[in-house]
Design a protein around this motif. Structure first.
Motif, short mmCIF file in Angstrom:
data_model
loop_
_atom_site.label_atom_id
_atom_site.label_comp_id
_atom_site.label_asym_id
_atom_site.label_seq_id
_atom_site.Cartn_x
_atom_site.Cartn_y
_atom_site.Cartn_z
N ASP A 1 62.56 -3.95 32.78
CA ASP A 1 62.24 -4.25 31.38
C ASP A 1 63.40 -3.92 30.44
OD1 ASP A 1 60.66 -5.24 29.36
OD2 ASP A 1 59.79 -3.29 28.89
N ARG A 2 64.63 -4.34 30.83
CA ARG A 2 65.78 -4.12 29.95
C ARG A 2 66.56 -5.42 29.73
NH1 ARG A 2 69.24 1.19 31.06
NH2 ARG A 2 70.31 0.25 29.28
N GLY A 3 65.90 -6.54 29.98
CA GLY A 3 66.54 -7.82 29.71
C GLY A 3 67.21 -8.44 30.91
N ARG A 4 67.37 -9.74 30.84
CA ARG A 4 67.92 -10.51 31.94
C ARG A 4 69.39 -10.19 32.23
NH1 ARG A 4 65.48 -14.97 34.04
NH2 ARG A 4 66.73 -16.37 35.34
N ASN A 5 70.21 -10.06 31.16
CA ASN A 5 71.63 -9.78 31.35
C ASN A 5 71.86 -8.43 32.03
OD1 ASN A 5 72.39 -12.21 30.25
ND2 ASN A 5 72.72 -11.38 28.20
N TYR A 6 71.14 -7.40 31.57
CA TYR A 6 71.26 -6.07 32.18
C TYR A 6 70.85 -6.12 33.65
CZ TYR A 6 70.22 -1.23 33.39
OH TYR A 6 70.18 -0.02 34.03
N THR A 7 69.76 -6.82 33.92
CA THR A 7 69.24 -6.88 35.28
C THR A 7 70.21 -7.60 36.22
OG1 THR A 7 67.00 -6.93 34.37
CG2 THR A 7 67.24 -7.54 36.68
#
Length: 292
Positions: free
Chosen positions: A27-33
């Motif tokens: 749950d920290r965003g697509r780019n972070y993941t």
């Protein structure tokens, strides 16, 4: 693998692709993941997994590490992204893309081929496009022939952006411009601008001046066509050869390398149809030498 590394552990309860699973639990965003995947911070059942479309099954355990485990360093290439179909890298200046003939010197191809075969001896990579030996920056390789052909056969359609940064000799007066030329190749493999279209290939590039002084200018160059040595030949033809490019009439070598860097490559993934964009930082010296 360093077993002492701290990380969060999650049990897989239903079938899912790895990226979708991570987006739920992190749950920290697509780019972070995607970044933690690319850095090797995700383990599946104790093994590093970087493929975002890896198929998870119930009962498997996913671990997210606080930092990437130490891995064997690749010489001259840094992996920016990897999945089942592609490897995108930042290549250093001085490294060939692929050797010619029986030459055994280091190449980006050899480094990456060795890398994928350590996971499975049947694995291999495929050349999609090339960067000159002394050009640094973003390159994409395929991990199977199907992906290679999809990219090569539809290169103009799938590539959204190819931006290079060029440090050139002289003060470029125009803030932006387009160069259209017809290129031919000599028997000694030297490209040149032809006055005749007969047997020549059209080459088009667009440039924008970033900064300049009386000695050097820094340009952002976007390719509309992808001809051999295109940027080098066309900029030399208008009187602004790339720094360090003795082959195409440069008189300076202030960088100790060619002043050309592939900064951005953006394209449509041939399998997932996702829009991907990769960027490799421009060497600081490029800016320092062209500062006003």
């Amino acid at each position: 693998m360093d077993k002492q590394m701290n990380g969060q552990q999650f049990k897989v309860t239903e079938s899912s692709l790895l990226l979708a699973f991570l987006l739920q639990v992190v749950d920290r965003g697509r780019n972070y993941t995607k970044a933690i995947l690319a850095r090797g911070q995700v383990l599946v059942d104790g093994e590093v997994e970087t493929a975002y479309n890896y198929a998870l099954e119930p009962g498997q355990q996913v671990t997210i590490l606080k930092q990437a485990p130490r891995t064997e360093k690749l010489n001259g290439v840094k992996i920016l992204y990897e999945d089942d179909d592609l490897i995108v890298v930042n290549k250093t200046a001085g490294l060939l893309t692929i050797a010619t003939g029986k030459d055994q010197q280091p190449t980006a191809y050899r480094e990456l081929n060795s890398y994928v075969r350590k996971k499975n001896s049947a694995n291999r990579i495929f050349i999609v496009h090339r960067l000159d030996r002394d050009t640094s920056g973003v390159m994409v390789f395929a991990k199977n022939e199907k992906t290679k052909h999809k990219l090569q056969n539809n290169w103009k359609q799938v590539v959204e952006e190819r931006t290079y940064i060029a440090l050139v000799e002289g003060e470029v007066k125009q803030t932006k411009g387009t160069i259209t030329s017809w290129l031919k190749e000599t028997k000694t493999h030297q490209m040149y601008v032809s006055q005749s279209t007969n047997g020549a290939k059209q080459a088009i590039l667009h440039y924008e001046r970033i900064q300049t002084n009386r000695q050097f200018s820094l340009l952002a160059v976007q390719l509309e066509t992808g001809r051999k040595n295109q940027i080098r030949v066309q900029l030399a033809h208008i009187g602004h050869p790339i720094v360090g490019d003795k082959k195409y009439f440069s008189k300076s070598n202030i960088l100790g390398r060619l002043g050309l860097h592939a900064k951005v490559l953006a394209f449509t993934h041939p399998t997932t149809k996702e829009q991907l964009r990769f960027e490799a930082n421009v060497p600081d010296l490029f800016f320092q030498k062209s500062k006003g």
